[in-house]
Write an enzyme that holds these catalytic residues in place. Structure first.
Site, PDB file in Angstrom:
ATOM      1  CB  SER B 136      -0.962  -0.065   1.195  1.00 44.63           C
ATOM      2  OG  SER B 136      -1.933   0.937   1.104  1.00 44.63           O
ATOM      3  CG  HIS B 178      -5.589  -0.042  -1.654  1.00 46.28           C
ATOM      4  ND1 HIS B 178      -5.965  -1.075  -0.822  1.00 46.28           N
ATOM      5  CD2 HIS B 178      -4.615   0.638  -0.986  1.00 46.28           C
ATOM      6  CE1 HIS B 178      -5.262  -1.007   0.313  1.00 46.28           C
ATOM      7  NE2 HIS B 178      -4.437   0.013   0.242  1.00 46.28           N
ATOM      8  CD  GLU B 205      -7.957  -3.743  -1.370  1.00 44.89           C
ATOM      9  OE1 GLU B 205      -8.672  -4.703  -1.033  1.00 44.89           O
ATOM     10  OE2 GLU B 205      -8.225  -2.547  -1.085  1.00 44.89           O
TER      11      GLU B 205
END
Lengths: 291, 291
Positions: B136, B178, B205
């Site tokens: 992330s 994401h 993800e």
């Protein structure tokens, strides 16, 4: 890569898919352009409201085209396949300069018209100069391989798009609408992966592709038109991916076109930038370097 | 097209950006693969939890890596730029086999580390074999031109992405995470249009790109990795489009890669299909024709 069924045909009429929700009141640039294309004061425009489940959709568009100066407007309220054989309606198609297919449900539209004399006349008259526009469902139904439905999302996934037979006005590309508003890149990529000789055309709302007899596509409207070159695909895992899983695709070539852009569907090149666009050579772009 | 700052360097360590929300319990394929890459029972893994605002993020990952059999785990809780000069922490980086940067806020991570001795050591040790993974925010911060924030949507629009300086572990591509879950194709396209010599890498993800010293990228995980070739751009209207309006882009080349795919970032070709993929030549694809 061309609309219609014959090679470049200078007498063919325009094909004008619209992404839905086009401005009809304050600044109806797309519909005004269509009226002008059809001849303005001398234009005879026929409206096919069959995709819509509302009773007054034909009249609403008839009124808009009247306000925009079209000389004559006919409504063709095909409500059964029998209606699509009506001599009275077919004679309208014999003389119209342009046809406009409204939004609603493309499956309803295709099931009502496909294979009827009306559908055959739409194709044959378009080959000889009649222009055909369609918005939302009316745009989707133009394809031979029509997107009937599907899921949203930017990633292509196995089983995320349902294809059905459309009207076949364009045989070498698949059209999708409400494109960025409903997040439909994934389903269009999935559709293109299954017919990789052609192209996918994704139209935003209030945005049209004016596709001419010379195989050029001009963008008119406030959104963008996404073109996916199916023939650019190097690899596709579409046939071996489980339902719901992402589909691996490599080599997809994608173009995002905006108002005023003129694009050649045969060579896949930009012929003219729009008012807000500026053209760069790749070499120029590459000269900008990060350190 | 390569990570790192030197030409193909066989002694460079892997760079492993992860799209966030990777499985840490039931089937932690990505983290298990990272531990194995770093040496398994002999691996010394250092965790940098700086992006996270939670106090226990470092310990959580430390515990996961321990469960996965890593021999030694160190937490490097850099909470100030002063911490990034600490000899004790720098010595950990001198001996670690791998570094893992957690999620959180990439701006916080970059502001804390950029230009410090710790950041310099990350780069120099990676060039000499230390592997670096980040999830992330920890993935985004790897880029020189880092995506700091932006809007969602599949269509590129002027002003929809905020770029900032990242840690510079990879200088020739921009990383986003994401990716399909937060609908980020538009912002990655917009970012790539502004640095068109490189590539954009969008990670879903629970999906990682294991980028090796030979400039190959292997996908591990349940989602897909989208690669956008910046150098393929023919035209971009990014510099002349009003804020919020769609950006015209032509010639964008896009690849959607899935688990097990091995992709060459230098030649932009698929070297190996994954377990669910099957490779076709373009000619073969073209042979399927719609009528």
């Amino acid at each position: 890569m061309r609309p219609g069924r014959s090679p470049k045909n200078p007498t063919r009429g325009f094909i004008v898919p619209i992404g839905g929700a086009e401005n009809r009141v304050q600044n109806p640039v797309i519909l005004r352009r269509f009226v002008k294309l059809c001849g303005g004061p001398s234009a005879h425009i026929a409206v096919i409201p069959t995709a819509s489940s509302l009773d007054n959709t034909g009249e609403v568009y008839g009124s808009v085209f009247g306000d925009l100066g079209a000389g004559q407007i006919s409504i063709l309220p095909f409500k059964s396949r029998g209606d699509c054989e009506s001599q009275q309606y077919l004679e309208v198609l014999d003389h119209a300069d342009g046809v406009f297919m409204t939004g609603g449900d493309q499956v309803r539209l295709a099931e009502m018209l496909s294979g009827t004399s009306a559908a055959q006349k739409l194709c044959s008259r378009n080959l000889h100069g009649m222009h055909i526009a369609g918005t939302s469902a009316g745009a989707s139904a133009m394809s031979s391989a029509m997107i009937a439905g599907g899921n949203s999302g930017a990633t292509p996934r196995a089983g995320m798009v349902d294809l059905a037979a459309g009207l076949g006005l364009v045989s070498r590309f698949v059209i999708d609408q409400h494109f960025s508003q409903r997040d439909r890149l994934g389903r269009l990529l999935t559709a293109v992966a299954s017919i990789p000789f052609g192209a996918g055309i994704g139209l935003d709302e209030d945005t049209a592709a004016f596709i001419g007899p010379d195989d050029t596509l001009e963008v008119v409207g406030t959104g963008s038109v996404t073109v996916i070159e199916g023939s650019s695909l190097h690899n596709s895992a579409a046939d071996s991916t489980r339902r719901g899983e992402p589909v691996g695709l490599t080599g997809v070539r994608l173009h995002i076109l905006t108002d005023g852009n003129l694009y050649d569907l045969a060579s896949h090149t930009l012929l003219r930038s729009g008012p807000t666009a500026k053209s760069h050579g790749t070499a120029c772009l590459n000269a900008t370097a990060l350190t």
